[in-house]
Write a protein that holds these residues in place. Structure first.
Motif, PDB file in Angstrom:
ATOM      1  N   LEU A 265     122.376  55.122 -26.835  1.00 35.67           N
ATOM      2  CA  LEU A 265     122.624  56.147 -27.843  1.00 35.67           C
ATOM      3  C   LEU A 265     123.932  56.874 -27.581  1.00 35.67           C
ATOM      4  O   LEU A 265     124.736  57.079 -28.515  1.00 35.67           O
ATOM      5  N   GLU A 266     124.162  57.285 -26.353  1.00 39.62           N
ATOM      6  CA  GLU A 266     125.397  58.000 -26.043  1.00 39.62           C
ATOM      7  C   GLU A 266     126.625  57.147 -26.356  1.00 39.62           C
ATOM      8  O   GLU A 266     127.596  57.619 -26.955  1.00 39.62           O
ATOM      9  N   ARG A 267     126.590  55.884 -25.947  1.00 35.76           N
ATOM     10  CA  ARG A 267     127.731  55.010 -26.192  1.00 35.76           C
ATOM     11  C   ARG A 267     127.905  54.719 -27.674  1.00 35.76           C
ATOM     12  O   ARG A 267     129.030  54.641 -28.189  1.00 35.76           O
ATOM     13  N   ALA A 268     126.779  54.554 -28.391  1.00 30.80           N
ATOM     14  CA  ALA A 268     126.857  54.277 -29.829  1.00 30.80           C
ATOM     15  C   ALA A 268     127.408  55.486 -30.581  1.00 30.80           C
ATOM     16  O   ALA A 268     128.210  55.337 -31.512  1.00 30.80           O
ATOM     17  N   PHE A 269     126.983  56.678 -30.203  1.00 28.74           N
ATOM     18  CA  PHE A 269     127.530  57.889 -30.822  1.00 28.74           C
ATOM     19  C   PHE A 269     129.043  57.937 -30.618  1.00 28.74           C
ATOM     20  O   PHE A 269     129.798  58.236 -31.558  1.00 28.74           O
ATOM     21  N   ARG A 270     129.485  57.673 -29.405  1.00 27.50           N
ATOM     22  CA  ARG A 270     130.913  57.714 -29.125  1.00 27.50           C
ATOM     23  C   ARG A 270     131.667  56.667 -29.947  1.00 27.50           C
ATOM     24  O   ARG A 270     132.722  56.953 -30.524  1.00 27.50           O
ATOM     25  N   ALA A 271     131.107  55.458 -30.037  1.00 31.41           N
ATOM     26  CA  ALA A 271     131.756  54.396 -30.807  1.00 31.41           C
ATOM     27  C   ALA A 271     131.818  54.739 -32.294  1.00 31.41           C
ATOM     28  O   ALA A 271     132.736  54.311 -32.997  1.00 31.41           O
ATOM     29  N   ALA A 272     130.831  55.509 -32.770  1.00 33.34           N
ATOM     30  CA  ALA A 272     130.784  55.888 -34.185  1.00 33.34           C
ATOM     31  C   ALA A 272     131.602  57.137 -34.486  1.00 33.34           C
ATOM     32  O   ALA A 272     131.646  57.590 -35.633  1.00 33.34           O
ATOM     33  N   GLY A 273     132.227  57.711 -33.457  1.00 35.39           N
ATOM     34  CA  GLY A 273     133.014  58.913 -33.664  1.00 35.39           C
ATOM     35  C   GLY A 273     132.179  60.170 -33.786  1.00 35.39           C
ATOM     36  O   GLY A 273     132.632  61.179 -34.351  1.00 35.39           O
ATOM     37  N   LEU A 274     130.955  60.139 -33.252  1.00 39.42           N
ATOM     38  CA  LEU A 274     130.045  61.279 -33.306  1.00 39.42           C
ATOM     39  C   LEU A 274     129.921  61.902 -31.922  1.00 39.42           C
ATOM     40  O   LEU A 274     129.902  61.194 -30.910  1.00 39.42           O
TER      41      LEU A 274
ATOM     42  N   VAL B 176     124.926  56.201 -40.939  1.00 39.30           N
ATOM     43  CA  VAL B 176     124.438  54.949 -41.519  1.00 39.30           C
ATOM     44  C   VAL B 176     125.526  53.877 -41.616  1.00 39.30           C
ATOM     45  O   VAL B 176     125.218  52.697 -41.701  1.00 39.30           O
ATOM     46  N   GLU B 177     126.793  54.295 -41.578  1.00 38.79           N
ATOM     47  CA  GLU B 177     127.886  53.337 -41.749  1.00 38.79           C
ATOM     48  C   GLU B 177     128.282  52.657 -40.437  1.00 38.79           C
ATOM     49  O   GLU B 177     128.584  51.454 -40.426  1.00 38.79           O
ATOM     50  N   THR B 178     128.316  53.404 -39.351  1.00 40.61           N
ATOM     51  CA  THR B 178     128.815  52.851 -38.089  1.00 40.61           C
ATOM     52  C   THR B 178     127.843  52.984 -36.923  1.00 40.61           C
ATOM     53  O   THR B 178     127.819  52.122 -36.044  1.00 40.61           O
ATOM     54  N   LEU B 179     127.051  54.054 -36.881  1.00 41.24           N
ATOM     55  CA  LEU B 179     126.135  54.251 -35.751  1.00 41.24           C
ATOM     56  C   LEU B 179     125.127  53.119 -35.601  1.00 41.24           C
ATOM     57  O   LEU B 179     124.916  52.630 -34.476  1.00 41.24           O
ATOM     58  N   PRO B 180     124.462  52.663 -36.670  1.00 44.36           N
ATOM     59  CA  PRO B 180     123.457  51.600 -36.477  1.00 44.36           C
ATOM     60  C   PRO B 180     124.051  50.327 -35.865  1.00 44.36           C
ATOM     61  O   PRO B 180     123.455  49.748 -34.944  1.00 44.36           O
ATOM     62  N   ARG B 181     125.205  49.888 -36.346  1.00 44.93           N
ATOM     63  CA  ARG B 181     125.799  48.670 -35.788  1.00 44.93           C
ATOM     64  C   ARG B 181     126.223  48.877 -34.337  1.00 44.93           C
ATOM     65  O   ARG B 181     126.083  47.991 -33.495  1.00 44.93           O
ATOM     66  N   ALA B 182     126.773  50.065 -34.045  1.00 43.81           N
ATOM     67  CA  ALA B 182     127.152  50.359 -32.664  1.00 43.81           C
ATOM     68  C   ALA B 182     125.928  50.385 -31.764  1.00 43.81           C
ATOM     69  O   ALA B 182     125.966  49.904 -30.616  1.00 43.81           O
ATOM     70  N   LEU B 183     124.836  50.912 -32.274  1.00 43.49           N
ATOM     71  CA  LEU B 183     123.596  50.960 -31.490  1.00 43.49           C
ATOM     72  C   LEU B 183     123.051  49.554 -31.260  1.00 43.49           C
ATOM     73  O   LEU B 183     122.559  49.235 -30.165  1.00 43.49           O
TER      74      LEU B 183
ATOM     75  N   VAL C  63     117.015  44.076 -33.344  1.00 38.23           N
ATOM     76  CA  VAL C  63     116.623  45.089 -32.365  1.00 38.23           C
ATOM     77  C   VAL C  63     116.524  46.481 -32.979  1.00 38.23           C
ATOM     78  O   VAL C  63     116.155  47.435 -32.278  1.00 38.23           O
ATOM     79  N   LEU C  64     116.817  46.629 -34.285  1.00 45.30           N
ATOM     80  CA  LEU C  64     116.821  47.957 -34.888  1.00 45.30           C
ATOM     81  C   LEU C  64     116.347  47.902 -36.332  1.00 45.30           C
ATOM     82  O   LEU C  64     116.757  47.030 -37.096  1.00 45.30           O
TER      83      LEU C  64
END
Length: 241
Positions: free
Chosen positions: A43-52, A80-87, A149-150
């Protein structure tokens, strides 16, 4: 992050995730610890990748999941645009390095609304709805039947206001489902970020007119988009009138 307590309700994007099968017999305590560590890292890495900003969000642990409130000024699109794919990317990386008992598949629910902070945490109908969506049999079934996985479930409000208006998403790959859990009876929208549904030829109409009370149906719409549970509910309502 600690929120400033105020008696006034404040607007937040509401996100909750839950690990599928966290309490399965095949997961002993060390495996559950590894799953929790992997979930938070992903989650932390996905948030960072999504710019959150993970740090600026209010977070509460749920044992087999996490509850997150994002500040009002945080754009909702990335959720919904970038976080799910990053996760998905982070979960796959985790799963590739861990045995089956330590692998992770997640359900994620999205909504937004007014929440109130007190000395013990937060409370709001928006929070309640998010957890009802997360527990909906339809999204559990969608993840169980997917090789991915999601599984993501968005509230009707989030779908209409964010998904439909996004230039980066194809709203036709979402499927409407009836959610009837406890006191909640509503229409929500499911997507599978790493194994998306084919674009539907026809989308069900927005949930502006709630269906008449009927036995709860929790199956997703067919791949063609026809025969969705929402349309079926509308047809029954028209017939009964």
């Amino acid at each position: 992050m600690s929120e400033i307590r105020t008696p006034l309700a404040v607007h937040r994007t509401v996100l909750a995730v839950d690990v599928r099968g966290f309490g399965d017999q095949g997961r002993n305590t060390p495996a559950q610890v590894a799953v929790r560590a992997g979930m938070y890292r992903a989650l932390e890495r996905a948030f960072r990748a999504a710019g959150l900003s993970w740090r600026e969000c209010h977070r509460e642990d749920r044992g087999d999941g996490v509850f997150v409130l994002a500040p009002a000024e945080t754009p909702k699109g990335p959720f919904v645009e970038t976080l799910p794919r990053a996760l998905v990317t982070e979960l796959r990386a985790h799963n590739a390095k861990h045995p089956p008992a330590e692998q992770i598949r997640l359900r994620m629910a999205l909504h937004a609304g007014e929440v109130t902070f007190d000395d013990h945490g937060v409370t709001a109908s928006a929070v309640n709805l998010t957890f009802r969506l997360l527990d909906a049999p339809a999204v559990k079934q969608a993840l169980a039947e997917s090789p991915g996985v999601l599984a993501l479930i968005a509230s009707g409000w989030f779908f209409d206001e964010v998904v439909r208006n996004s230039a980066a998403l194809d709203a036709a790959t979402f499927r409407p489902v009836r959610v009837a859990v406890k006191e909640t009876d509503t229409v929500a929208w499911i997507s599978l970020p790493d194994h998306p549904y084919p674009p539907a030829a026809e989308q069900a109409p927005p949930a502006e007119e709630p269906p008449s009370p009927a036995p709860a149906v929790t199956m997703t719409a067919t791949n063609s988009g026809r025969g969705s549970i929402y349309q079926a509910a509308r047809d029954q309502h028209i017939t009964e009138r």
